[in-house]
Motif scaffolding. Sequence first.
Motif, short mmCIF file in Angstrom:
data_model
loop_
_atom_site.label_atom_id
_atom_site.label_comp_id
_atom_site.label_asym_id
_atom_site.label_seq_id
_atom_site.Cartn_x
_atom_site.Cartn_y
_atom_site.Cartn_z
N ARG A 113 0.86 -1.19 0.00
CA ARG A 113 0.00 0.00 0.00
C ARG A 113 0.89 1.23 0.00
NH1 ARG A 113 -3.87 -2.84 3.43
NH2 ARG A 113 -2.82 -2.14 5.33
N ASP A 114 0.36 2.32 -0.49
CA ASP A 114 1.09 3.57 -0.52
C ASP A 114 0.49 4.52 0.50
OD1 ASP A 114 2.97 5.44 -1.28
OD2 ASP A 114 1.83 6.17 -2.99
N ASP A 115 0.62 4.18 1.78
CA ASP A 115 0.10 5.01 2.86
C ASP A 115 1.15 6.06 3.21
OD1 ASP A 115 -2.20 3.46 2.98
OD2 ASP A 115 -1.36 2.10 4.47
N VAL A 116 0.79 7.33 3.09
CA VAL A 116 1.75 8.40 3.34
C VAL A 116 1.19 9.40 4.35
CG1 VAL A 116 2.85 8.22 1.08
CG2 VAL A 116 0.91 9.77 1.37
N THR A 117 2.11 10.08 5.03
CA THR A 117 1.77 11.14 5.97
C THR A 117 2.57 12.38 5.60
OG1 THR A 117 1.39 9.55 7.77
CG2 THR A 117 1.79 11.85 8.40
N THR A 118 1.90 13.52 5.52
CA THR A 118 2.61 14.78 5.30
C THR A 118 3.28 15.17 6.61
OG1 THR A 118 1.02 15.49 3.62
CG2 THR A 118 2.40 17.19 4.61
N VAL A 119 4.61 15.21 6.62
CA VAL A 119 5.34 15.41 7.87
C VAL A 119 6.01 16.78 7.97
CG1 VAL A 119 5.75 12.95 8.26
CG2 VAL A 119 7.37 14.25 6.85
N GLY A 120 5.82 17.64 6.98
CA GLY A 120 6.42 18.97 7.07
C GLY A 120 6.78 19.49 5.70
N THR A 121 7.80 20.33 5.65
CA THR A 121 8.19 20.98 4.40
C THR A 121 9.69 20.90 4.20
OG1 THR A 121 8.43 23.14 5.45
CG2 THR A 121 6.25 22.58 4.55
N ALA B 47 10.44 24.52 -3.10
CA ALA B 47 10.05 24.29 -1.71
C ALA B 47 8.62 23.78 -1.64
CB ALA B 47 10.20 25.58 -0.91
N GLY B 48 8.39 22.80 -0.78
CA GLY B 48 7.05 22.22 -0.69
C GLY B 48 6.95 21.19 0.41
N SER B 49 5.92 20.36 0.31
CA SER B 49 5.62 19.38 1.35
C SER B 49 6.50 18.15 1.23
CB SER B 49 4.15 18.96 1.27
OG SER B 49 3.30 20.06 1.50
N VAL B 50 6.75 17.53 2.38
CA VAL B 50 7.46 16.26 2.46
C VAL B 50 6.46 15.19 2.90
CG1 VAL B 50 9.33 14.96 3.56
CG2 VAL B 50 9.62 17.41 3.09
N LEU B 51 6.34 14.13 2.11
CA LEU B 51 5.46 13.02 2.46
C LEU B 51 6.31 11.83 2.85
CD1 LEU B 51 3.69 14.88 0.58
CD2 LEU B 51 2.40 12.84 0.01
N ARG B 52 5.94 11.18 3.95
CA ARG B 52 6.65 9.99 4.44
C ARG B 52 5.80 8.75 4.22
NH1 ARG B 52 6.57 10.11 10.50
NH2 ARG B 52 4.55 9.15 10.07
N TRP B 53 6.39 7.72 3.61
CA TRP B 53 5.67 6.45 3.47
C TRP B 53 5.67 5.73 4.81
CZ3 TRP B 53 7.67 1.34 3.93
CH2 TRP B 53 6.71 0.36 3.68
N ASP B 54 4.49 5.18 5.18
CA ASP B 54 4.33 4.51 6.47
C ASP B 54 4.01 3.04 6.27
OD1 ASP B 54 4.65 6.93 7.85
OD2 ASP B 54 2.53 7.41 7.62
N PRO B 55 4.86 2.13 6.77
CA PRO B 55 4.53 0.70 6.71
C PRO B 55 3.41 0.39 7.68
CG PRO B 55 6.51 1.04 8.03
CD PRO B 55 6.13 2.39 7.47
N PRO B 56 2.75 -0.76 7.52
CA PRO B 56 1.73 -1.14 8.51
C PRO B 56 2.34 -1.17 9.91
CG PRO B 56 1.63 -2.57 6.58
CD PRO B 56 2.86 -1.74 6.43
N SER B 57 1.53 -0.82 10.92
CA SER B 57 2.06 -0.66 12.28
C SER B 57 2.68 -1.94 12.82
CB SER B 57 0.95 -0.17 13.21
OG SER B 57 -0.16 -1.06 13.20
N LEU B 58 2.08 -3.09 12.54
CA LEU B 58 2.66 -4.35 13.01
C LEU B 58 4.00 -4.63 12.33
CD1 LEU B 58 -0.33 -6.87 13.34
CD2 LEU B 58 1.31 -6.25 15.14
N VAL B 59 4.10 -4.30 11.06
CA VAL B 59 5.35 -4.50 10.33
C VAL B 59 6.44 -3.62 10.92
CG1 VAL B 59 6.47 -4.15 8.09
CG2 VAL B 59 4.21 -5.23 8.21
N ARG B 60 6.12 -2.38 11.21
CA ARG B 60 7.11 -1.47 11.82
C ARG B 60 7.53 -1.98 13.19
NH1 ARG B 60 6.40 3.19 15.19
NH2 ARG B 60 8.23 4.57 15.12
N GLN B 61 6.56 -2.43 13.99
CA GLN B 61 6.89 -2.90 15.34
C GLN B 61 7.77 -4.14 15.28
OE1 GLN B 61 5.91 -0.96 17.85
NE2 GLN B 61 7.15 -2.17 19.24
N LEU B 62 7.47 -5.04 14.35
CA LEU B 62 8.29 -6.25 14.22
C LEU B 62 9.70 -5.89 13.73
CD1 LEU B 62 8.66 -9.29 14.30
CD2 LEU B 62 7.62 -9.43 12.03
#
Length: 350
Positions: A137-145, A279-294
Amino acid sequence: MQIPTYATREDVKNALDSKATARNDGQIDRALAAATDSINGLCHRTFYPQVGTRSWDWPTATGGRAWRLWLDDNELISLTSLTSGGRTIDLADVLLEPNASGPPYTRLELNLSGSSSLGGGPTRQRDITAVGLYGYRDDVTTVGTHTGLNGSATTLVVDAATSAAVGVGSLLRLGDERLIVTGRSMHDTGQTLAGAVDQQVKTLGIPVADGSQFAETETILVDTERMRIDEIAGNTLIVRRAWDGSANAPHEAGAHVYAPRALRVTRGAVGTTAAVHSAGSVLRWDPPSLVRQLAIAEAVTGQAFEASGGARMLRSGEGSSERTRDSGALQALRDATYTAHGRKARSRAV
């Protein structure tokens, strides 16, 4: 090809309460790379998105339906173009399935009410070619600029929010380009101390000219002392002193404040192309929470394994039951991750 990891170096260091040295940074990076490979193998899929062009035989060559193509481990997030027999297929005639739960999409079908068809090439081999975004999946969060980037620069200067929200191993997106963070270095924030600060551990309030220019959890550097920002009250930063192996020190009013806002990045990562960005937004890709925790748990275990030369030493008062409990908890996390996100075997329908 360099790939992102499912957790960052900073995630693992926080879990280990590890201070920064070139030696343990290298150990953690190796452990994270191994953890990412291990999770891919456990779940039989790759989670991070990657742009690619992939080809398949015409499905009737393997006994399949002429209008259905199983993607197997080439799971799709989105489709850019599809050709078959040298002809471009109208994407309006393409159905990505399962539509109720995807992405990831595990097969594509042609709408039987349309006029498109698969096949028609000189041979059945690699008759079908799909360009798209592959992965889970391409789940992203805008984390700043960020402040802008030319086509060849490998240092990305970001704001406080981004500095606090990304780490080494993060996969970022600027426009259509994706970048992997490979390192961080201190950059002048343009802020100075609004008053003198003594070296006492109990002195936790750091006055600055403008507190809005910082973010909670960001690390700052004043003279030779690093501090972690735990809270911001107006123009006062509430910090943890002597952070990351540094020592308490007195600081004069007007001292410059630095933060790790200069990110070293790999350009054009995961199949994308380096481009010029204003200059613009920075998007961070987020893995599934269980995958990150593992990934964090596997990396912590792997780093400890390397640091001990492959033998985990028992702590004082610890016995075999504690070791069994530790390994059992890790296995339970693996099982939960596979149950939630593992690619299960399927029966090929024809």
